[in-house]
Write a protein that holds these residues in place. Structure first.
Motif, mmCIF file in Angstrom:
data_model
loop_
_atom_site.group_PDB
_atom_site.id
_atom_site.type_symbol
_atom_site.label_atom_id
_atom_site.label_comp_id
_atom_site.label_asym_id
_atom_site.label_seq_id
_atom_site.Cartn_x
_atom_site.Cartn_y
_atom_site.Cartn_z
ATOM 1 N N UNK A 279 8.442 10.060 -23.754
ATOM 2 C CA UNK A 279 8.695 8.671 -23.394
ATOM 3 C C UNK A 279 7.958 7.800 -24.404
ATOM 4 N N UNK A 280 8.466 6.605 -24.680
ATOM 5 C CA UNK A 280 7.845 5.777 -25.711
ATOM 6 C C UNK A 280 6.411 5.344 -25.382
ATOM 7 N N UNK A 281 6.133 5.064 -24.106
ATOM 8 C CA UNK A 281 4.822 4.546 -23.733
ATOM 9 C C UNK A 281 3.847 5.632 -23.326
ATOM 10 N N UNK A 282 2.577 5.233 -23.217
ATOM 11 C CA UNK A 282 1.548 6.163 -22.741
ATOM 12 C C UNK A 282 1.901 6.626 -21.331
ATOM 13 N N UNK A 283 1.387 7.805 -20.990
ATOM 14 C CA UNK A 283 1.693 8.393 -19.690
ATOM 15 C C UNK A 283 0.435 9.067 -19.150
ATOM 16 N N UNK A 284 0.218 8.949 -17.854
ATOM 17 C CA UNK A 284 -0.810 9.756 -17.205
ATOM 18 C C UNK A 284 -0.119 10.637 -16.178
ATOM 19 N N UNK A 285 -0.656 11.835 -16.024
ATOM 20 C CA UNK A 285 -0.179 12.764 -15.008
ATOM 21 C C UNK A 285 -1.403 13.161 -14.198
ATOM 22 N N UNK A 286 -1.377 12.850 -12.914
ATOM 23 C CA UNK A 286 -2.495 13.142 -12.020
ATOM 24 C C UNK A 286 -2.054 14.153 -10.983
ATOM 25 N N UNK A 287 -2.820 15.224 -10.844
ATOM 26 C CA UNK A 287 -2.537 16.214 -9.822
ATOM 27 C C UNK A 287 -2.929 15.689 -8.454
ATOM 28 N N UNK A 288 -1.986 15.665 -7.530
ATOM 29 C CA UNK A 288 -2.276 15.278 -6.148
ATOM 30 C C UNK A 288 -2.514 16.512 -5.283
ATOM 31 N N UNK A 289 -1.754 17.586 -5.566
ATOM 32 C CA UNK A 289 -1.936 18.855 -4.857
ATOM 33 C C UNK A 289 -1.256 19.949 -5.656
ATOM 34 N N UNK A 290 -1.729 21.166 -5.464
ATOM 35 C CA UNK A 290 -1.158 22.300 -6.171
ATOM 36 C C UNK A 290 -1.689 22.405 -7.591
ATOM 37 N N UNK A 291 -0.966 23.164 -8.411
ATOM 38 C CA UNK A 291 -1.404 23.411 -9.786
ATOM 39 C C UNK A 291 -0.201 23.423 -10.716
ATOM 40 N N UNK A 292 -0.323 22.703 -11.831
ATOM 41 C CA UNK A 292 0.745 22.631 -12.821
ATOM 42 C C UNK A 292 0.155 22.828 -14.209
ATOM 43 N N UNK B 57 0.857 -1.179 0.000
ATOM 44 C CA UNK B 57 0.000 0.000 0.000
ATOM 45 C C UNK B 57 0.898 1.235 0.000
ATOM 46 N N UNK B 58 0.618 2.173 -0.905
ATOM 47 C CA UNK B 58 1.418 3.389 -1.033
ATOM 48 C C UNK B 58 0.554 4.579 -0.640
ATOM 49 N N UNK B 59 1.065 5.410 0.236
ATOM 50 C CA UNK B 59 0.340 6.586 0.705
ATOM 51 C C UNK B 59 0.526 7.730 -0.286
ATOM 52 N N UNK B 60 -0.575 8.239 -0.832
ATOM 53 C CA UNK B 60 -0.535 9.355 -1.772
ATOM 54 C C UNK B 60 -1.235 10.589 -1.213
ATOM 55 N N UNK B 61 -1.351 10.662 0.099
ATOM 56 C CA UNK B 61 -1.967 11.828 0.723
ATOM 57 C C UNK B 61 -1.184 13.080 0.345
ATOM 58 N N UNK B 62 -1.857 14.213 0.259
ATOM 59 C CA UNK B 62 -1.136 15.463 0.001
ATOM 60 C C UNK B 62 -0.032 15.680 1.039
ATOM 61 N N UNK B 63 1.053 16.265 0.587
ATOM 62 C CA UNK B 63 2.189 16.515 1.468
ATOM 63 C C UNK B 63 2.003 17.770 2.308
ATOM 64 N N UNK B 64 1.105 18.656 1.879
ATOM 65 C CA UNK B 64 0.857 19.895 2.621
ATOM 66 C C UNK B 64 2.100 20.744 2.712
ATOM 67 N N UNK B 65 2.388 21.242 3.885
ATOM 68 C CA UNK B 65 3.531 22.137 4.081
ATOM 69 C C UNK B 65 4.863 21.449 3.770
ATOM 70 N N UNK B 66 4.912 20.127 3.814
ATOM 71 C CA UNK B 66 6.154 19.394 3.549
ATOM 72 C C UNK B 66 6.483 19.315 2.055
ATOM 73 N N UNK B 67 5.563 19.740 1.193
ATOM 74 C CA UNK B 67 5.808 19.626 -0.243
ATOM 75 C C UNK B 67 7.087 20.352 -0.653
ATOM 76 N N UNK B 68 7.396 21.472 -0.034
ATOM 77 C CA UNK B 68 8.575 22.254 -0.410
ATOM 78 C C UNK B 68 9.892 21.553 -0.059
ATOM 79 N N UNK B 69 9.859 20.579 0.861
ATOM 80 C CA UNK B 69 11.078 19.884 1.267
ATOM 81 C C UNK B 69 11.128 18.436 0.796
ATOM 82 N N UNK C 186 3.603 21.794 -6.041
ATOM 83 C CA UNK C 186 2.665 20.737 -6.408
ATOM 84 C C UNK C 186 3.320 19.364 -6.334
ATOM 85 N N UNK C 187 2.478 18.359 -6.216
ATOM 86 C CA UNK C 187 2.950 16.981 -6.374
ATOM 87 C C UNK C 187 2.004 16.304 -7.364
ATOM 88 N N UNK C 188 2.623 15.460 -8.189
ATOM 89 C CA UNK C 188 1.920 14.817 -9.290
ATOM 90 C C UNK C 188 2.224 13.322 -9.247
#
Length: 110
Positions: free
Chosen positions: A53-66, A11-23, A99-101
Motif C-alpha cells: 500500500x502507498x502509505x505507512x501501515x501498522x499491524x497489531x496483534x489482538x489475539x493469536x499468532x501471525x 468507541x470501537x470494541x477491540x476485545x479478543x474474539x475468543x472462540x468466535x474468531x473462527x466465525x 488470529x485477529x489483527x
C-alpha cells in the motif's frame, strides 16, 4: 452498498474474539480520507498474499499468532505486539493460529 464505518468519537470494541474468531469476518472499522483501520481475521493456515500500500501501515496483534513477511525477512507477531511497515513495502501475512489483527493504513495527504 457501502460498509458502515465508525464515526469520529465512536468507541470501537477491540476485545479478543475468543472462540468466535473462527466465525468472524474481517471488518473495516474506520475509513477517512487519510486513515483506514481494519480488523483482519485469519484462521490458522490462512494467508494474505504479498501486496503493498502507498502509505505507512501498522499491524497489531489482538489475539493469536501471525507471521508478517517483508523484504527484510519474517516477523512473528503475537497478541499485544505491533509492527510498522514503511509505505510501499511489499508484505504478506500468514496465520500460525486463528488470529485477529488491527491493521492501520495511512491513505494519503501530508
Amino acid at each position: 452498498m457501502a460498509l458502515p464505518h465508525a464515526q469520529a468519537r465512536d468507541v470501537i470494541d477491540l476485545q479478543p474474539l475468543g472462540a468466535a474468531v473462527a466465525q468472524t469476518p474481517s471488518t473495516s472499522l474506520i475509513k477517512t480520507a487519510r486513515l483506514q483501520l481494519m480488523r483482519v481475521v485469519l484462521r490458522a493456515g490462512q494467508s494474505l498474499p504479498e501486496h503493498q500500500v502507498p502509505g505507512e501501515i501498522t499491524i497489531q496483534g489482538l489475539e493469536g499468532e501471525a507471521v508478517v513477511t517483508t523484504t527484510e525477512g519474517e516477523r512473528v507477531l503475537k497478541a499485544q505486539q505491533l509492527v510498522l511497515l514503511p509505505g510501499g513495502e511489499p508484505h504478506a501475512v500468514h496465520a500460525r493460529t486463528d488470529c485477529s489483527l488491527l491493521v492501520t493504513v495511512r491513505l494519503g495527504g501530508p
